[in-house]
Scaffold this active site. Structure first.
Site, PDB file in Angstrom:
ATOM      1  N   ASP A 329       0.861  -1.190   0.000  1.00 47.74           N
ATOM      2  CA  ASP A 329       0.000   0.000   0.000  1.00 47.74           C
ATOM      3  C   ASP A 329       0.895   1.237   0.000  1.00 47.74           C
ATOM      4  O   ASP A 329       1.424   1.633   1.034  1.00 47.74           O
ATOM      5  CB  ASP A 329      -0.899  -0.053   1.245  1.00 47.74           C
ATOM      6  CG  ASP A 329      -1.788   1.179   1.381  1.00 47.74           C
ATOM      7  OD1 ASP A 329      -1.551   2.179   0.678  1.00 47.74           O
ATOM      8  OD2 ASP A 329      -2.721   1.135   2.216  1.00 47.74           O
ATOM      9  N   THR A 384     -19.022   2.816 -11.380  1.00 48.47           N
ATOM     10  CA  THR A 384     -19.475   3.810 -12.369  1.00 48.47           C
ATOM     11  C   THR A 384     -18.296   4.524 -13.026  1.00 48.47           C
ATOM     12  O   THR A 384     -18.169   4.544 -14.249  1.00 48.47           O
ATOM     13  CB  THR A 384     -20.372   4.881 -11.710  1.00 48.47           C
ATOM     14  OG1 THR A 384     -21.405   4.225 -10.998  1.00 48.47           O
ATOM     15  CG2 THR A 384     -20.969   5.816 -12.767  1.00 48.47           C
TER      16      THR A 384
HETATM   17  O1  PSZ Z   1      -8.150   9.669   9.002  1.00 47.76           O
HETATM   18  C1  PSZ Z   1      -8.155   9.303   7.811  1.00 47.76           C
HETATM   19  O2  PSZ Z   1      -9.130   8.819   7.217  1.00 47.76           O
HETATM   20  C2  PSZ Z   1      -6.885   9.381   7.068  1.00 47.76           C
HETATM   21  S1  PSZ Z   1      -5.713  10.385   7.565  1.00 47.76           S
HETATM   22  C3  PSZ Z   1      -4.647   9.825   6.396  1.00 47.76           C
HETATM   23  C4  PSZ Z   1      -5.194   8.890   5.643  1.00 47.76           C
HETATM   24  C5  PSZ Z   1      -6.501   8.640   6.010  1.00 47.76           C
HETATM   25  N1  PSZ Z   1      -4.497   8.214   4.721  1.00 47.76           N
HETATM   26  C6  PSZ Z   1      -5.136   7.416   3.770  1.00 47.76           C
HETATM   27  C7  PSZ Z   1      -4.585   6.100   3.414  1.00 47.76           C
HETATM   28  C8  PSZ Z   1      -3.255   5.722   3.719  1.00 47.76           C
HETATM   29  O3  PSZ Z   1      -2.424   6.566   4.343  1.00 47.76           O
HETATM   30  C9  PSZ Z   1      -2.829   4.440   3.361  1.00 47.76           C
HETATM   31  C10 PSZ Z   1      -1.432   4.010   3.659  1.00 47.76           C
HETATM   32  N2  PSZ Z   1      -3.661   3.595   2.750  1.00 47.76           N
HETATM   33  C11 PSZ Z   1      -4.926   3.931   2.442  1.00 47.76           C
HETATM   34  C12 PSZ Z   1      -5.424   5.176   2.763  1.00 47.76           C
HETATM   35  C13 PSZ Z   1      -6.820   5.508   2.395  1.00 47.76           C
HETATM   36  O4  PSZ Z   1      -6.840   6.491   1.416  1.00 47.76           O
HETATM   37  P1  PSZ Z   1      -8.121   7.423   1.246  1.00 47.76           P
HETATM   38  O5  PSZ Z   1      -8.186   8.308   2.445  1.00 47.76           O
HETATM   39  O6  PSZ Z   1      -7.846   8.159  -0.034  1.00 47.76           O
HETATM   40  O7  PSZ Z   1      -9.295   6.531   1.136  1.00 47.76           O
END
Ligand code: PSZ
Length: 502
Positions: A329, A384
């Site tokens: 990831d 979608t």
């Molecule tokens: O609190 C939150 O929801 C946050 S604060 C920082 C993130 C989410 N980072 C997102 C993140 C990530 O750092 C890693 C390593 N994997 C997946 C995600 C999820 O990405 P989003 O937020 O775009 O769905």
């Protein structure tokens, strides 16, 4: 030991609040004059004119709260027109050196000329007006855009890529592909049987198989219902939400400085690797075999926990032996902040990971994968939008700028300055700072308590710096790729000042 020997004095500005005028003596790692600005009309420094948060932010916060009743996370309202380069401007006219960049999701700072040019193209307008369902009616330019923007920076050994919307949905769909590959392999390449189709409709075996995904304690992979079962960074993310019974192993807790604790760290990494083996065996015995393992190159939200290349090389080996996919990831680490486009490049794996996911600084979400992980049937991985074509127009400009302005070198150089500066501050303030660590400008340092970490962020904000935290008590830096030596100096100088006043 050479410290910054900063000389600073307080002055009162027109609004009556304190702005410091500082004359730092430059840190030895960058004793040369400031580098020419990468964003020519960027501001010279932070400027705080009002109380923080200022009156306009407070008024907007009230209005917003009437609308959403969910504003507990809002820190300030920004003026994005006035923001430039590394500096975020708020609605009260305060200017901050942004070391956190919208949770690490801004690659080139604010209003970068290359992006202004890219979004001014008629192509972008057409793409925005006629947003397509990419899975069914993609624009004719899309394959070219994917080649230019995404395949040009593909991790070595990964030739396929799929776009998605956000990090969580990229991880979701990437992991779906690992399940599909696992089941297809188990059937010797055959398509699902009628019995499998029928039972899947009722969430029953064999069509809805009891497979699991292994993750790590301290990990963050997103907040959708599936991803929450793999996220173990903070209880507030998970409480009250049902979860899947999937295994989690410990992630190494390394001791710093690394060169002093090589042996202990190796023992710690071996302990975690053994736990991975044990969890895989435990879940196989339970009838929930591990189909894939997902891991961050640096556990970010969990507290910037690093592991050595040895750990990841061994992890890949264990997973391969177990027939489980290795999913990296890179949502937070990808896009150049590690000093390489992909953090995992620095492990020198004998072969590519099976899947690498991204979002944030890549502007679009998505994932790279080996061809054998491609779904065999249409509509197995689908939604979608399947991504967002305008984002690829922007990403093309970002990738060009990274190459043209040698931004990976800028990141490596600024990263060295920040990390060695933090190590010096750590020696100067051992009562407050420990475990400075980083890859490129993906840097963190631990504070003596969660309260001290929060206090530093608040003091930084009042002085015109946006800083982040992660884990229990770490200060987290996530500058844009255009964060240069002079910005690193401003930051170190301010941290020195804050620590001297604690
Ligand atoms: O609190 C939150 O929801 C946050 S604060 C920082 C993130 C989410 N980072 C997102 C993140 C990530 O750092 C890693 C390593 N994997 C997946 C995600 C999820 O990405 P989003 O937020 O775009 O769905």
């Amino acid at each position: 030991m050479a410290f910054f020997n900063r000389l600073s004095q307080s002055a009162r500005n027109v609004a009556g609040t304190t702005v410091r005028v500082s004359t730092p003596i430059r840190h030895k790692a960058s004793a040369s004059a400031a580098a020419p600005k990468l964003v020519p009309d960027e501001y010279d420094g932070p400027l705080v004119k009002t109380q923080v948060p200022g009156p306009k932010t407070q008024e907007l916060l009230q209005r917003m709260d009437n609308i959403t009743r969910n504003t507990g996370t809002i820190q300030l309202f920004a003026d994005y027109k006035a923001s430039k380069g590394n500096f975020l401007v708020d609605v009260d006219g305060n200017r901050y050196l942004d070391c956190f960049n919208q949770i690490s999701s801004v690659p080139l700072g604010y209003n970068h000329p290359a992006l202004i040019q890219a979004v001014s193209s008629p192509d972008l307008a057409t793409s925005m007006i006629n947003r397509s369902a990419l899975g069914v009616f993609p624009p004719g330019e899309y394959p070219g855009r994917m080649e230019e923007a995404l395949l040009s920076i593909a991790p070595k050994g990964l030739e396929c890529v799929q776009t998605m919307m956000c990090g969580s949905c990229s991880n979701e769909n990437a992991l779906k592909q690992t399940f599909l590959q696992y089941r297809t392999k188990a059937r010797g390449g055959a398509m699902p049987t009628q019995e499998e189709y029928d039972s899947a409709m009722h969430n029953q075996l064999p069509g809805a198989p009891d497979l699991s995904i292994l993750s790590f304690n301290g990990a963050f992979h997103g907040r959708t219902i599936g991803m929450l079962s793999l996220t173990h960074s903070k209880p507030i993310h998970k409480v009250d939400i049902p979860s899947l019974d999937w295994p989690a192993s410990d992630f190494p807790a390394l001791k710093y400085p690394l060169h002093q604790y090589e042996q202990e760290n190796r023992v710690e990494e071996d302990r975690c690797l053994q736990m991975v083996r044990d969890k895989i065996a435990e879940y196989a015995a339970k009838g929930k075999p591990v189909a894939a393992c997902i891991v961050e190159p640096v556990q970010a939200e969990g507290g910037d926990h690093h592991a050595t290349p040895y750990f990841f090389i061994q992890l890949q080996k264990i997973l391969k032996e177990a027939g489980a996919a290795f999913v990296v990831d890179e949502v937070q680490t990808g896009g150049g902040i590690a000093g390489t486009i992909w953090a995992h490049e620095q492990w020198n794996l004998p072969e590519a990971p099976d899947v690498v996911t991204f979002a944030k600084k890549l502007i679009t979400g998505g994932y790279y994968y080996k061809p054998e992980f491609a779904p065999k049937l249409a509509y197995q991985v689908f939604n979608t939008w399947m991504g967002e074509p305008t984002k690829l127009i922007m990403l093309e400009a970002i990738v060009d700028t990274i190459k043209k302005d040698n931004l990976l070198e800028v990141v490596q150089n600024s990263g060295k300055i920040i990390l060695s500066g933090l190590e010096e501050l750590q020696a100067k303030y051992p009562q407050f700072l420990s475990r400075a660590r980083g890859m490129g400008t993906f840097i963190a340092v631990d504070l003596s308590s969660p309260e001290t970490a929060a206090d530093i962020v608040t003091r930084g904000r009042k002085a015109g710096f946006i800083l982040g935290t992660c884990g229990k008590q770490s200060l987290r830096l996530r500058p844009a790729l255009i964060f240069q030596s002079q910005h690193a100096e401003m930051l170190l100088d301010e941290l020195d000042h804050i620590l001297s006043e604690l």
